[in-house]
Motif scaffolding. Sequence first.
Motif, mmCIF file in Angstrom:
data_model
loop_
_atom_site.group_PDB
_atom_site.id
_atom_site.type_symbol
_atom_site.label_atom_id
_atom_site.label_comp_id
_atom_site.label_asym_id
_atom_site.label_seq_id
_atom_site.Cartn_x
_atom_site.Cartn_y
_atom_site.Cartn_z
ATOM 1 N N SER A 1 0.778 -1.208 -0.064
ATOM 2 C CA SER A 1 0.103 -0.170 -0.133
ATOM 3 C C SER A 1 1.088 1.276 0.019
ATOM 4 C CB SER A 1 -0.843 -0.172 1.166
ATOM 5 O OG SER A 1 -0.262 0.154 2.354
ATOM 6 N N ILE A 2 0.276 2.324 -0.493
ATOM 7 C CA ILE A 2 1.016 3.773 -0.554
ATOM 8 C C ILE A 2 1.101 4.000 1.047
ATOM 9 C CG2 ILE A 2 1.096 5.978 -1.167
ATOM 10 C CD1 ILE A 2 1.371 3.977 -3.559
ATOM 11 N N SER A 3 0.295 3.967 1.760
ATOM 12 C CA SER A 3 0.453 4.341 3.258
ATOM 13 C C SER A 3 1.672 3.660 3.829
ATOM 14 C CB SER A 3 -0.591 4.121 3.732
ATOM 15 O OG SER A 3 -1.215 2.912 3.897
ATOM 16 N N SER A 4 1.872 2.312 3.553
ATOM 17 C CA SER A 4 3.118 1.495 4.105
ATOM 18 C C SER A 4 4.355 1.965 3.588
ATOM 19 C CB SER A 4 2.755 -0.175 3.986
ATOM 20 O OG SER A 4 1.726 -0.471 4.672
ATOM 21 N N PHE A 5 4.243 2.186 2.132
ATOM 22 C CA PHE A 5 5.549 2.834 1.605
ATOM 23 C C PHE A 5 5.956 4.155 2.070
ATOM 24 C CE2 PHE A 5 6.515 0.672 -2.687
ATOM 25 C CZ PHE A 5 7.965 0.639 -2.265
ATOM 26 N N THR A 6 4.930 4.916 2.403
ATOM 27 C CA THR A 6 5.328 6.402 2.831
ATOM 28 C C THR A 6 5.796 6.384 4.126
ATOM 29 O OG1 THR A 6 3.153 7.149 1.625
ATOM 30 C CG2 THR A 6 4.159 8.538 3.130
#
Length: 277
Positions: free
Chosen positions: A10-15
């Motif tokens: 997910s983008i949130s995990s990546f961020t």
Amino acid sequence: MEIITLQAISISSFTVAFNKAFSDYEINLSFSEENFRKKIISENIILEYSVGAFADGELIAFILHGYDDINGQKSIYNAGTGVLPKYRGLRIIEKLYNYILPVLKDKGFRHHYLEVLSGNEKAEKIYAKMGFTHFRRVVGYSGNVPEKDINNIEIRIQNFIDWNSAKSFCDTEPTWQNSFSAIQRTIDNHNIVTAYYNNEFAGFAIYDNTNGRIKQFGVKKEHRRKGIGTALFGYISKTVGQVAFTNYDSNDTSAAAFFNALTLKPSFELIEMKLFY
């Protein structure tokens, strides 16, 4: 530790992982989730071409890869390499490259690009071990430029630009994040400032409206030394608080002289490296 490509993350995990990995970096690279999405779009980051290492379900290290076609060559750009602080020293980046380079080669990629902060010898050695070689150095400049009214020069704010004309105004090949392709992919996040000399399009600058950083600028060759660059930089400096960009080849002595005349100072230097096979 598990190493896999990253299309499922997910983008949130990546961020979260990106910000942790760069929390002690010399340049501020902290992202909100929204701005990280913009980075992915702008740099054309393909998660299928990117790779990460996981420990107990947490992303602890990664290499983000962007894709573009450069002079007819399918090319990969390292848009971010990071390791969470407590996992450094374990040679994880080497393991990630050993995993992903054969994958990319099978997909037809033969050209790879990256940038490393000058002085980061540890990272340079890792990349050199993987086959990357120095290509050039690019310098970031920053500072304040007083706004000036200069005869026959009109500054305009536009929603569009003649891209072919703008490219012809430039002497230096931009870095990946600052390329015209990257700008066009997220054009709504940029402001275009143009300069007209006696009603002729003679110069331009494009800056990120999120952080104020200039991505591109140029002045038509026959209209240089007339104050056009000074007028553009003065307008942007007044608008966003300062001039800041990182685009210029360290060997471009004429550009360096122009920046020095504006009292802009080198803020940092990046080393561009390439791997061809």
